[in-house]
Design a protein around this motif. Sequence first.
Motif, PDB file in Angstrom:
ATOM      1  N   GLU A 110      58.161  37.112  59.836  1.00 32.97           N
ATOM      2  CA  GLU A 110      56.845  37.901  59.830  1.00 32.97           C
ATOM      3  C   GLU A 110      56.958  38.237  58.117  1.00 32.97           C
ATOM      4  O   GLU A 110      57.729  39.063  57.609  1.00 32.97           O
ATOM      5  CB  GLU A 110      56.729  39.015  60.469  1.00 32.97           C
ATOM      6  N   LEU A 111      55.852  37.631  57.635  1.00 34.05           N
ATOM      7  CA  LEU A 111      55.762  37.697  55.866  1.00 34.05           C
ATOM      8  C   LEU A 111      55.401  38.836  55.554  1.00 34.05           C
ATOM      9  O   LEU A 111      54.152  39.479  56.287  1.00 34.05           O
ATOM     10  CB  LEU A 111      55.254  36.386  55.307  1.00 34.05           C
ATOM     11  N   HIS A 112      55.500  39.337  54.517  1.00 36.04           N
ATOM     12  CA  HIS A 112      55.026  40.667  53.785  1.00 36.04           C
ATOM     13  C   HIS A 112      54.230  40.351  52.351  1.00 36.04           C
ATOM     14  O   HIS A 112      55.184  40.162  51.590  1.00 36.04           O
ATOM     15  CB  HIS A 112      55.967  41.758  53.851  1.00 36.04           C
ATOM     16  N   GLY A 113      53.176  40.204  52.271  1.00 34.31           N
ATOM     17  CA  GLY A 113      52.572  39.965  51.070  1.00 34.31           C
ATOM     18  C   GLY A 113      52.787  41.034  49.856  1.00 34.31           C
ATOM     19  O   GLY A 113      52.604  42.338  50.078  1.00 34.31           O
ATOM     20  N   GLN A 114      53.190  40.541  48.773  1.00 35.74           N
ATOM     21  CA  GLN A 114      53.689  41.164  47.480  1.00 35.74           C
ATOM     22  C   GLN A 114      52.644  41.306  46.443  1.00 35.74           C
ATOM     23  O   GLN A 114      52.839  42.214  45.424  1.00 35.74           O
ATOM     24  CB  GLN A 114      54.939  40.870  47.182  1.00 35.74           C
ATOM     25  N   ARG A 115      51.429  40.499  46.761  1.00 35.83           N
ATOM     26  CA  ARG A 115      50.630  40.392  45.701  1.00 35.83           C
ATOM     27  C   ARG A 115      49.525  41.132  45.609  1.00 35.83           C
ATOM     28  O   ARG A 115      49.516  41.806  46.716  1.00 35.83           O
ATOM     29  CB  ARG A 115      49.995  39.055  45.430  1.00 35.83           C
ATOM     30  N   PRO A 116      48.705  41.764  44.592  1.00 35.36           N
ATOM     31  CA  PRO A 116      47.515  42.611  45.049  1.00 35.36           C
ATOM     32  C   PRO A 116      46.673  41.757  45.907  1.00 35.36           C
ATOM     33  O   PRO A 116      46.692  40.629  46.008  1.00 35.36           O
ATOM     34  CB  PRO A 116      47.089  42.616  43.669  1.00 35.36           C
ATOM     35  N   PRO A 117      45.820  42.692  46.577  1.00 37.11           N
ATOM     36  CA  PRO A 117      44.726  42.210  47.525  1.00 37.11           C
ATOM     37  C   PRO A 117      43.775  41.018  46.858  1.00 37.11           C
ATOM     38  O   PRO A 117      43.750  41.172  45.631  1.00 37.11           O
ATOM     39  CB  PRO A 117      44.059  43.276  47.954  1.00 37.11           C
ATOM     40  N   GLY A 118      43.451  40.264  47.639  1.00 43.60           N
ATOM     41  CA  GLY A 118      42.431  39.075  47.081  1.00 43.60           C
ATOM     42  C   GLY A 118      41.338  39.053  48.114  1.00 43.60           C
ATOM     43  O   GLY A 118      41.139  39.876  49.324  1.00 43.60           O
ATOM     44  N   PRO A 119      40.700  38.068  47.656  1.00 48.02           N
ATOM     45  CA  PRO A 119      39.342  37.577  48.861  1.00 48.02           C
ATOM     46  C   PRO A 119      39.812  37.448  50.308  1.00 48.02           C
ATOM     47  O   PRO A 119      40.930  36.806  50.421  1.00 48.02           O
ATOM     48  CB  PRO A 119      38.716  36.763  48.404  1.00 48.02           C
ATOM     49  N   GLU A 120      39.169  37.444  51.234  1.00 48.57           N
ATOM     50  CA  GLU A 120      39.377  37.325  52.690  1.00 48.57           C
ATOM     51  C   GLU A 120      39.159  35.877  52.770  1.00 48.57           C
ATOM     52  O   GLU A 120      38.436  35.270  52.041  1.00 48.57           O
ATOM     53  CB  GLU A 120      38.341  37.932  53.436  1.00 48.57           C
ATOM     54  N   PRO A 121      40.035  35.136  53.597  1.00 47.86           N
ATOM     55  CA  PRO A 121      39.724  33.696  53.577  1.00 47.86           C
ATOM     56  C   PRO A 121      38.477  33.393  54.429  1.00 47.86           C
ATOM     57  O   PRO A 121      38.003  34.195  55.127  1.00 47.86           O
ATOM     58  CB  PRO A 121      41.023  33.366  54.872  1.00 47.86           C
ATOM     59  N   GLU A 122      38.014  32.265  54.161  1.00 48.71           N
ATOM     60  CA  GLU A 122      36.428  32.105  54.540  1.00 48.71           C
ATOM     61  C   GLU A 122      36.596  30.911  55.571  1.00 48.71           C
ATOM     62  O   GLU A 122      37.556  29.989  55.358  1.00 48.71           O
ATOM     63  CB  GLU A 122      35.595  31.601  53.138  1.00 48.71           C
TER      64      GLU A 122
END
Length: 724
Positions: free
Chosen positions: A317-329
């Motif tokens: 289970e990955l844990h994103g480290q980057r700042p939030p971005g747009p939701e997938p479309e």
Amino acid sequence: MGVHSAAHRVLAGLDPDQRAAVTAPAGPVCILAGAGTGKTRAVTSRIAYRALTGDIAARHVLAVTFTARAAAEMRARLTTLGVPGVQARTFHAAALRQVRYFAPRLLAGRAMPELLDSKVRVVTLAAAKVGLRTDRAAARDLAAEIEWAKSSLVEPGEYAVAAAKALRDTPYEPARVAEVFSAYERLKRGNGVIDFEDMLRAAVWGIEEHPDVAEQVRNQYRHLVVDEYQDVNPLQQRLLDAWLGGRDDLTVVGDASQTIYSFTGATSAYLVDFPRQHRGATVVRLVRDYRSTPQVVGLANAVISQARGAEARLRLELHGQRPPGPEPELRIFTDEPAEANAVAARCRALVAAGTPAREIAVLFRTNAQSEAYEKALSEAEVPYVLQGAERFFDRPEVRQAMIALRAATRSVPGGTPLPVAVVEGLAAVGWAPDAPPAGGAARERWEALAALVQLAEEYAATPSGSAAGVVDDGPARPEPIDEAAVGPGQPGLVEFTEELARRAAQQHAPTVEGVTLASLHSAKGLEWDAVFLVGLAEGTLPTTYAKTPEQVEEERRLLYVGITRARQWLWLSYAAARSPGGRARRPSRFLPQLDRSGGGERAGGGPARRVERRRPQVASCRICGATLLAGADRKLGRCPSCPSDLDEELYERLREWRQRVAGAQKVPAYVVFTDATLTALAERRPGRTEDLVAIAGIGPRKVGLYGDTVLALVAGATVDDVCS
């Protein structure tokens, strides 16, 4: 800098899991590295740390991977870390080097057989020998079956049983394939040639059957590292075992969730069973994803969380480290041409907004899907590059350019900066830096040569050549050309042409400016800022050929790999029909964010919620034509990322009117109309009652209460006019 300070520098900036992988004691180490978690950094740092602390000598390390690009990146990183001399190669390159070195001893003075670049020609002849007439596609399929068999250590006489046991979807009856396989082997022997699998087997045979060879190889390579261990096939594993000779100083890196090449014979079983096969092994999990936004990571986790089977036991289970971005479309289109045109339009908009074309990719399940996107991108005048098609250095324009640059070493004036010299040299093949063609094949050719200019700029900026990404640990470079013979300033261009020759030999192509079109299989190991995953319909992903649970799970992992290629922006789409008016299709079963009733979209990544069975009214984006799923999007009548044509003055009048009505009725403002409804009214500017009803959320009751007033406001009335 002292040894200890250099080793300490290697550890700087590593996260706790990476540091644990780097500092793990000698012996069997298994690094389970999720997508984007920095596995290359971890494994190269481990090699460098051990070398700098005196635990190992760099010359005794053999690191193997599956692509020349990955091997070159490992060598470049190790050199940067202060540890040159490590042998980082593909399995095939390492085996070929050893076979060639030991050939005089193993072949008793006989010449080494020629190595086939491709099986197809010999397979075609073999098929004819047994009475099968094949076209090129059928010959490629037969060659793939033979390659699978040989990689799986299956002999011609064993093929029919092995294919049935493995549930292979064979191009002909298994017995007929076995006949072609046998004829292929006879033709090779008769012509004195070998294929790549023969070469791997020769390396194994040389070690297993010749103790002196085994001793020399194992004395040279005392510490082994294997990247992408989930992709190892039985033949490669046997070679690895021969190299090890029972020793246990082995580090493997892999991700069972990225096992997508089982059709070639690759198996994740060796990765899954590593702790059992190597008692006392250190197992480290890398789960911090530095590549993708949390939104992309969330979707990837949601897709792979439904996985079943052996590979799921090692699911990370990955844990994103980057700042939030747009939701997938998520988009649904009426047919495939509409889907391709919408993708091309969005690519053009992304490029216009500043995203480099090389940072955009359109990924699909099969190569046959690319034609529609090639056509749509050409019509939209967006440059594109076909990944996995013709090799960069095999393209006619690139070969001609390299000839022209070699000629330019004798004609370009001395002292000319390297990038300028390259541009002047390319003028001989008709290339100019300005006014590239609008699109299509001509633009693709222009971009290929432009990539050489970009490479020259990088090479000139870093005299060591490391910017070009190649640190060659092979044979020594040719003796330098006498500067007096070519004039001052020319060695830069001479060295650059030598660099191109080395890259061509390693098939280490530069990045070409253009949107990448690629199959999901060929996209593995790559990443882009913006990714389009297209054609996500049942029958395509998963393919109709995936009939067993294991095959279906591999298709799920293929989508997971596609999702994790995106750094920032992700689009998923499918067409309800292949062609206009065609038979309806269902979306891929692997899309957990899709509300299958069509009534909503959950891009964040959880399982689809249970919904009522009633079929909602279909709504399409009035700008790009995509089917709208989310309620807010259906209300607006457009996708959230499509350009808005909001009438701000009308919107403010509607807000003021709503506030007065809500105050008079003593109800919250949203009870009258929500903000989304006001936005839809200010964008769509309805002129009739029928237009009002077409806006989601405005039913007969709201029309009866407010319809005439809203139409008057849209027509230009002031709030005072309608509220007096």
